[in-house]
Scaffold this motif. Structure first.
Motif, short mmCIF file in Angstrom:
data_model
loop_
_atom_site.label_atom_id
_atom_site.label_comp_id
_atom_site.label_asym_id
_atom_site.label_seq_id
_atom_site.Cartn_x
_atom_site.Cartn_y
_atom_site.Cartn_z
N UNK A 237 0.99 -1.07 0.09
CA UNK A 237 0.08 -0.05 -0.21
C UNK A 237 0.88 1.28 0.11
N UNK A 238 2.16 1.16 0.18
CA UNK A 238 2.99 2.38 0.44
C UNK A 238 3.72 2.57 -0.41
N UNK A 239 3.44 2.03 -1.63
CA UNK A 239 4.25 1.97 -2.97
C UNK A 239 3.39 2.52 -3.92
N UNK A 240 3.77 3.55 -4.59
CA UNK A 240 3.02 4.35 -5.81
C UNK A 240 3.73 4.06 -7.08
N UNK A 241 2.93 3.49 -7.75
CA UNK A 241 3.28 3.06 -9.14
C UNK A 241 3.12 3.90 -10.37
N UNK A 242 2.01 4.91 -10.18
CA UNK A 242 1.31 6.01 -11.05
C UNK A 242 0.60 6.68 -10.26
N UNK A 243 0.50 7.98 -10.59
CA UNK A 243 -0.36 8.81 -10.09
C UNK A 243 -1.13 9.53 -11.04
#
Length: 633
Positions: A237-243
């Motif tokens: 949950x604390x990893x952002x792959x895209x925004x």
């Protein structure tokens, strides 16, 4: 050992003890700084005092000087005092840190303030208000206590309200609830931002997408954030792959269907946004413009906007926005409930002939009638047959004064919604507004109007193409609590009455009594001919048989009081504020239960398959729980 009354009737704002001295600030009339001599603990005495505008909330002794943070006329003030002569304390310098109205966490938590005597520097996290909105950051102050000098220097700006700040070498590091900002302060008047990293982000809704999660930040003016979609691995949950920036305003709802992501968003609402509120519970506000944005989400890492349409929903004033419903695969819809406020016109409620009403101890009772500010509930129906150019229509779904029960369902070309309605046997008494009157006038309460509380279900036909059509509202024997088996030929309606629960078969035009259950029930959730209820603090299952009778049985239950019930993917889900409980609908498999540090909304909990549950925690992101089940009771 001893005591001393300082200022009768004043309020203590700050106190600091150092050596045989105490420095105390009070506020009400005099606003003094007291210097108290504690050399003889059995007989403390006031050495001197100084009247100062506003008041200090934190005192930092620095030799013969006092550095303080406080408030004056709504502004954050820094002050430097000379207390070398305890009998004659004096003000050396005062600085308005917010240039007008503002606040600092250091006004109530001394850990937010960093005073670095060796560097001659103080770091004050604060928020000030300008015409364009709040401005967040850390104010740098030169503080040379030995020379009695205090000067305001530069400002390390941040995106969010700062909580703490620290000096590391030649840089200032500022931490907010969401970002970590690093600034070079070699030039203290012109700090240079080196980095501003997002370290935490809100999640108000989660949408499972295979092995990934679309985490939605709802935004809204009250949250001081913007609608944003972030893609994370389900197990990280604390990893952002895209925004993806979802635009302005507030996201009410997001749903993924057949590779398309539908986002219901609102802009221009008056009075701010509350992203945690749902249609059944939120305080009504003036609606703004509603947008349905359609995105291509076949590849979660490459989500692209295809089209959007907008509707002015504020034409009727106050209102609340419901969830996306799907009467047709290409016709999403949303109900806009009216607002309600209480006013003090009494009415006498009498049972409606043939209809079970609110529970009363006598044939009639006097109650206060809610004033319907927004009037008629409305239905917004979209057509997304062409995702690049969706369209919408807005139509009423009731009459002025209707109160939606918060229960609605859609499918097979129909949409149904529960309505509670006051039906007056005589005109309601007129209300006299004194809002514009400057002269008090005697007020005589009017005679109570005669009213009956009726319960209905509104059915709307929504074709695959063309205008939606309302049918006549159907009388129900109680307030609609759940809908099941919705099809083109009708549905089952479960209602609450003064005696308990009733099941009615609706053919879309009328309702026919099927079964009754005598007993109180709290939260309810329907799954076909099974009705799950919170009865006596445990989960019960009422099975509706072909003979027109309910068969009751108990299911595994948590050891805490249940607030909400849902049926999700053939499982019964219960919650109360910070707890979640999952059990199989037949009660045969062991149950799972989890506790959380903060509360959440059960409506936003999603099932990602293979026993994984996604729980959005608002400001604290989202959590994943996997069903490692305990043994069944």
């Amino acid at each position: 050992l001893g005591s001393l009354e300082l200022a009768p009737g004043e309020t203590l704002r700050a106190a600091r003890f150092t050596g045989d001295k105490a420095y105390i600030v009070t506020f009400l009339q005099k606003d003094p700084l007291f210097v108290v001599d504690l050399h003889d603990p059995s007989a403390p005495v006031i050495s001197g005092q100084l009247e100062v505008p506003g008041w200090s909330t934190y005192i930092e002794p620095m030799g013969d000087r006092l550095f303080t943070i406080g408030l004056e006329d709504g502004a954050v003030m820094a002050s430097l005092f000379d207390v070398s002569d305890p009998a004659q304390p004096a003000t050396l310098k005062r600085i308005n840190l917010t240039e007008g109205y503002g606040y600092s966490e250091s006004n109530w938590d001394p850990r937010a303030l960093r005073v670095l005597s060796g560097a001659g520097l103080a770091l004050v996290p604060l928020t000030r208000f300008s015409e364009s909105g709040p401005v967040h950051g850390v104010r740098l102050l030169d503080v040379d206590a030995e020379r009695g000098v205090m000067e305001s220097r530069g400002f390390v700006a941040g995106r969010f309200e700062p909580r703490r700040a620290e000096l590391l070498g030649g840089t200032v590091v500022s931490l907010s609830q969401r970002t970590l900002t690093v600034a070079d302060i070699a030039d203290r008047d012109q700090p240079r931002i080196l980095s501003d990293e997002l370290v935490a982000w809100p999640v108000n809704q989660v949408v499972p997408a295979g092995d990934k999660v679309l985490a939605i930040e709802a935004g809204g003016s009250w949250a001081e954030s913007s609608p944003t979609l972030r893609v994370s691995p389900t197990n990280e949950p604390d990893t952002i792959l895209a925004e993806i920036d979802l635009g302005e305003g507030l996201v009410h709802e997001a749903e993924l269907r057949s590779g398309l992501l539908y986002v219901l968003r609102e802009t221009g609402a008056q009075g701010g946004f509350y992203p945690w509120m749902r249609i059944a519970v939120c305080w009504p506000m003036s609606l703004g413009t509603l947008h349905l944005d359609v995105y291509d989400a076949k590849d979660p890492l490459d989500i692209r906007l295809l089209g959007s349409c907008s509707v002015d929903a504020g034409q009727s004033g106050m209102g609340r926005v419901g969830c996306l419903l799907w009467p047709q695969p290409n016709r999403p819809a949303v109900i806009l409930d009216g607002g309600d406020f209480l006013y003090w016109d009494p009415i006498v409620v009498r049972p409606m002939a043939g209809i079970n009403m609110v529970a009363v101890d006598s044939p009639a009772m006097s109650v206060m009638r809610p004033w319907r500010q927004a009037g008629v509930p409305r239905l917004l129906v979209f057509d997304v047959s062409a995702p690049s150019s969706p369209t919408a229509e807005l139509l009423p779904v009731g009459v002025d004064g209707d109160q939606l029960t918060g229960v609605s369902e859609a499918g097979a070309g129909l949409l149904v919604a529960g309505i509670d309605r006051w039906v007056f046997a005589q005109p309601a008494p007129a209300r006299v507004s004194l809002a514009n009157s400057l002269i008090p006038v005697p007020y005589t309460p009017p005679e109570p109007a005669r009213a009956e509380l009726g319960h209905f279900v509104q059915v709307v036909e929504v074709p695959a193409a063309g205008a939606a059509r309302l049918r006549k509202a159907i009388d129900l024997p109680g307030s609609l609590a759940a809908v099941a088996e919705l099809g083109r030929d009708g549905f089952l309606a479960y209602t609450r009455t003064s005696e308990g629960i009733q099941a009615s078969a609706c053919d879309g035009w009328d309702a026919f009594h099927v079964a009754s259950y005598a007993g109180a029930a709290g939260a309810m959730a329907a799954d076909g001919r099974s009705l799950f209820i919170n009865a006596g603090g445990s989960i019960g299952r009422l099975r509706l048989g072909n003979t027109g009778k309910f068969a009751a049985e108990k299911l595994p239950s948590p050891d805490w009081e249940i607030s909400e019930l849902r049926v999700v993917d053939q499982q019964v889900v219960a919650s109360t504020w910070r707890r979640l409980f999952v059990a199989s609908r037949d009660g045969q498999a062991p149950a799972a239960s989890w506790d959380f540090a903060v509360g959440f909304d059960l409506d936003n909990v999603a099932h990602a398959g293979e026993g994984a549950w996604l729980i959005p925690m608002g400001d604290y992101g989202f959590e994943v729980r996997t069903e490692v089940r305990t043994a069944a009771p």
